[in-house]
Design an enzyme around this catalytic site. Structure first.
Site, short mmCIF file in Angstrom:
data_model
loop_
_atom_site.label_atom_id
_atom_site.label_comp_id
_atom_site.label_asym_id
_atom_site.label_seq_id
_atom_site.Cartn_x
_atom_site.Cartn_y
_atom_site.Cartn_z
N HIS A 83 0.86 21.83 11.77
CA HIS A 83 -0.56 21.88 11.40
C HIS A 83 -0.79 22.75 10.16
O HIS A 83 -1.86 22.66 9.55
CB HIS A 83 -1.46 22.23 12.59
CG HIS A 83 -1.46 23.66 13.03
ND1 HIS A 83 -0.68 24.12 14.07
CD2 HIS A 83 -2.15 24.72 12.59
CE1 HIS A 83 -0.92 25.42 14.24
NE2 HIS A 83 -1.81 25.81 13.36
N ASP A 218 5.25 21.33 16.92
CA ASP A 218 4.35 21.71 15.84
C ASP A 218 5.10 22.47 14.74
O ASP A 218 4.92 23.66 14.56
CB ASP A 218 3.21 22.56 16.42
CG ASP A 218 2.02 22.63 15.49
OD1 ASP A 218 2.20 22.38 14.28
OD2 ASP A 218 0.91 22.94 15.95
N SER A 660 -0.19 31.19 13.02
CA SER A 660 0.43 29.87 13.13
C SER A 660 1.66 29.78 12.24
O SER A 660 1.58 30.07 11.05
CB SER A 660 -0.56 28.79 12.70
OG SER A 660 -1.51 28.60 13.70
N1 ARG Z 1 -4.97 25.51 17.94
C1 ARG Z 1 -3.99 25.65 16.89
C2 ARG Z 1 -4.23 26.88 16.09
O1 ARG Z 1 -5.35 27.23 15.80
C3 ARG Z 1 -4.02 24.53 15.94
C4 ARG Z 1 -3.53 23.29 16.46
C5 ARG Z 1 -3.72 22.18 15.48
N2 ARG Z 1 -3.72 20.96 16.24
C6 ARG Z 1 -4.80 20.22 16.49
N3 ARG Z 1 -4.68 19.32 17.39
N4 ARG Z 1 -5.93 20.36 15.84
O2 ARG Z 1 -3.31 27.51 15.62
#
Ligand code: ARG
Length: 725
Positions: A83, A218, A660
């Site tokens: 992401h 991811d 992330s």
């Molecule tokens: N929740 C994750 C974060 O903020 C991001 C995941 C991105 N994936 C998604 N399905 N939008 O680090």
């Protein structure tokens, strides 16, 4: 129950810290070192952070502004989240060559693809400059403090950047009670090396997002390039792979429950010292506002993305980020309520006030001042969110907003404000504002799509009207949009049609022609410019000053509050809120109980992934290759002792957005996975850490390598990493 709450509250707010809570400053990690050793760490202090020789910090970088990445080879190969690379991957994709859907693996340096705009920032040093700030600002508060502070900040940054050789940032910690100077080196030639197909890299989509158990791979890989002296240089075919001072070895031994786990990264923002009044405002006003606007934005985006594959590629990255924080705010609200965070904070504040009344020569009234501040801002607090989330949702708004500076400058010029201007000074100003207008328009145009933007603008303009008190609305509603018309969607649709037919911002040629010879009259007649100026002026004249004053006041109060908390609990090792600078967190691999009677294991497997598999589904499909690999069960050396392939695992580390892509390391500093999410039960974590529920969700490095190796057949990459069995 109440007592239990109180105890939790003490831990959360005043930082009687367990090992896992805390985002520590790497330079000061010595304070935690003994505790880290007790938890299992087998590295020396100098291995973690050193300015004299290479240390772990040199292997970690800020990726693309909002993420973290780590070096995993001597030749500049980096690992981050899927992401985090998403926008770059989507931008490099076309309907014909769809890297996002199909995945991508470079089998040689030559095949790597320049990812324009992606940057890599390496921390060189950090220094405490608190005393310099104190000397320059004295007892000043509010606007005066900010002015003095900003002057010194600029001076220090300018000189430390050494004419642009470094990136220098002055940053506040502990809500303004400590200030550090951070020096970085920024690389801008970054190239895409590999990514799994979206079905795996985003497996589970928005349904599984922010949730455990999880089966998402991811991750994505990029490579940093440098000049022949290993120094930053803009993209150039002659650039060579960057050689980091340190890169991470990888362990494929696997993890057990209670194993030590440590994360270095760039957490963006937390608000752990927020007071109960602020939490109330979030729960009742701010969060529901953001969620309701985003609900509508998402449904419009989704509809148009479904209609056409190239629209999909254009908008998918925006969609993902809007959806990510849409769900975030839903979860945060739910958990703030479930974990009684307002009550927890209020009881601490009560104790604090009792202590302060005795200690600080009587009642200093801090909490009362907080209460007044929040009560006063409540009637207009939706305004800034409607402005940024609703008015600015269509790309077309942003495309025109960049011309506001030019508009205002020309207006001042015409009213004779700059009589003394020489011709060349006039040209310089025009050039500056035109460049700004062009750049912002170009950035907005990347996500402009006529059908989507028309519908978005009509719906958002109506939503603004329906939710903001009438006396707070921009005058364009009365003068134009709703003049002799009813407040129905059709009215807005018709209005938008008119705007689109009477604006130059959609047509690059028309806009460039205007830029070559800027003319105020032309701007004043442009229907889109009229719209944008009406909203912007309304906000800037009537609400921005109030918001600015509120923010300054809040900054003063929270500085005082944190300083007092540190006096009150002087034996506690406090940690500062996240501020997009490098931090260290350490904890352990640990399962949890999300609710009474339910146990969540600390890892997931490919068997669980295949159990979720739904052919044809937008979120739960998987590529044929993976189905084949699963059938063959050939996991090779990436299999766990239990014979299957582990996909993700969880730890107690304290992370937030910005982390992330962060490396998760074992006690030896070897890479065991990349962090990519938080869990639903602890979504209130940015405001209050909950030790029972807070977990970090990590993609197991063995699953990553399995995909690189068996699906991507990228032996070249496997060979350049230091993989330890
Ligand atoms: N929740 C994750 C974060 O903020 C991001 C995941 C991105 N994936 C998604 N399905 N939008 O680090």
């Amino acid at each position: 129950m109440k007592k239990h709450l109180l105890l939790v509250a003490m831990v959360i707010l005043v930082g009687v810290v367990r090992a896992d809570e805390g985002m520590w400053i790497p330079m000061l990690i010595g304070k935690n070192y003994e505790d880290m050793q007790k938890k299992g760490l087998r590295l020396t202090k100098e291995d973690l952070y050193s300015i004299n020789h290479s240390s772990l910090k040199d292997a970690i970088l800020q990726f693309g502004g909002g993420c973290t990445a780590e070096m995993i080879s001597a030749d500049g190969l980096l690992l981050t989240n899927h992401h985090c690379g998403y926008d770059a991957i989507a931008s490099l994709s076309t309907v014909e060559r769809n890297l996002l859907d199909n995945g991508f693996w470079a089998h040689s340096l030559k095949e790597e693809l320049p990812a324009q705009g992606v940057t890599a920032l390496f921390l060189l040093s950090m220094d405490d400059i608190t005393d310099r700030i104190k000397d320059a600002t004295g007892n000043a508060t509010g606007e005066e403090y900010t002015k003095k502070y900003n002057e010194l900040k600029k001076k220090i940054e300018d000189s430390a950047s050494n004419k642009g050789q470094y990136v220098a940032n002055v940053k506040d910690y502990f809500n303004g009670n400590q200030t550090l100077l951070l020096i970085y080196r920024r690389y801008t030639d970054v190239r895409l090396v590999g990514n799994p197909p979206k079905s795996l890299g985003k497996f589970g989509g928005e349904t599984d997002n922010w949730m455990w158990p999880r089966h998402t791979s991811d991750f994505s890989m990029f490579r940093i390039y440098a000049d022949s002296n290993n120094m930053p240089k803009a993209y150039n075919a002659n650039n060579v792979p960057y050689h980091p001072a340190k890169y991470l070895p990888i362990s494929i031994k696997g993890t057990q429950e209670h194993d030590y786990a440590m994360i270095f990264g760039y957490p963006g923002r937390t608000n752990r010292y927020e007071v109960s009044y602020g939490v109330n405002l979030a729960i009742n006003e701010i969060n529901p506002t953001i969620v309701s606007i985003r609900d509508l934005r998402l449904s419009i985006l989704h509809k148009h993305m479904d209609m056409d594959k190239s629209t999909y590629l254009k908008l998918t990255s925006t969609y993902a980020s809007v959806a990510n924080y849409w769900k975030y705010y839903i979860g945060q609200t739910e958990q703030l309520k479930r974990l009684h965070v307002v009550e927890q904070k209020a009881s601490i504040e009560e104790d604090f006030t009792k202590w302060a009344t005795v200690t600080n020569n009587g009642e200093m009234g801090l909490m009362k001042r907080y209460e007044t501040l929040f009560t006063d801002i409540k009637p207009i607090i939706k305004e800034p969110y409607y402005y940024s989330e609703c008015f600015m949702a269509p790309s077309i708004t942003k495309m025109a907003l960049g011309t506001k500076g030019l508009y205002e400058w020309l207006e001042k010029y015409e009213t004779g404000n700059f009589k003394q201007l020489t011709d060349s000074a006039y040209q310089d100003s025009i050039k500056k504002y035109v460049t700004m207008a062009k750049n912002i328009r170009r950035a907005g145009a990347k996500t402009f799509e006529t059908g989507t933007d028309k519908e978005m603008m009509a719906e958002m303009t109506k939503k603004y009207y329906d939710n903001i008190p009438k006396q707070q609305l921009p005058d364009i509603y009365e003068t134009t949009i709703l003049k002799k018309k009813e407040n129905t969607l059709q009215t807005y649709t018709d209005y938008v049609e008119k705007v689109f037919s009477k604006t130059m911002f959609i047509d690059s040629n028309a806009f460039n022609e205007f830029c070559a010879k800027p003319d105020l009259n032309k701007l004043k007649k442009d229907e889109l410019m009229k719209y944008v100026m009406s909203f912007a002026t309304n906000y800037e004249k009537n609400y921005k000053p109030k918001m600015d004053a509120y923010n300054l006041k809040k900054a003063d109060l929270s500085k005082e509050y944190v300083r007092s908390l540190m006096t009150w609990k002087k034996n506690t090792n406090f940690y500062p809120d996240a501020n997009s600078t490098m931090r260290v967190t350490y904890g352990e691999v640990l399962s949890y109980e999300p609710q009474d009677g339910v146990h969540y294991n600390y890892f997931t497997t490919i068997d669980g992934l295949m159990a979720k598999y739904k052919p044809g589904s937008e979120e739960f499909d998987v590529p044929k290759d993976l189905v084949e690999l699963y059938k063959a069960k050939k996991y090779g050396r990436y299999a766990d002792k239990d014979g299957t392939l582990h996909t993700c695992f969880i730890t107690t580390n304290d992370i937030t957005g910005g982390n992330s892509g962060s490396p998760v390391m074992n006690a030896n500093g070897e890479l065991i996975g990349t962090a990519f999410d938080g869990n639903w039960e602890a979504m209130s974590g940015d405001i209050a850490f909950d030790k029972n529920y807070k977990r970090t969700i990590i993609c197991d490095i063995r699953y990553i390598l399995f995909l690189v190796d068996k699906m991507g057949h990228a032996d070249n990459l496997i060979k350049e990493m230091d993989i330890r069995q």
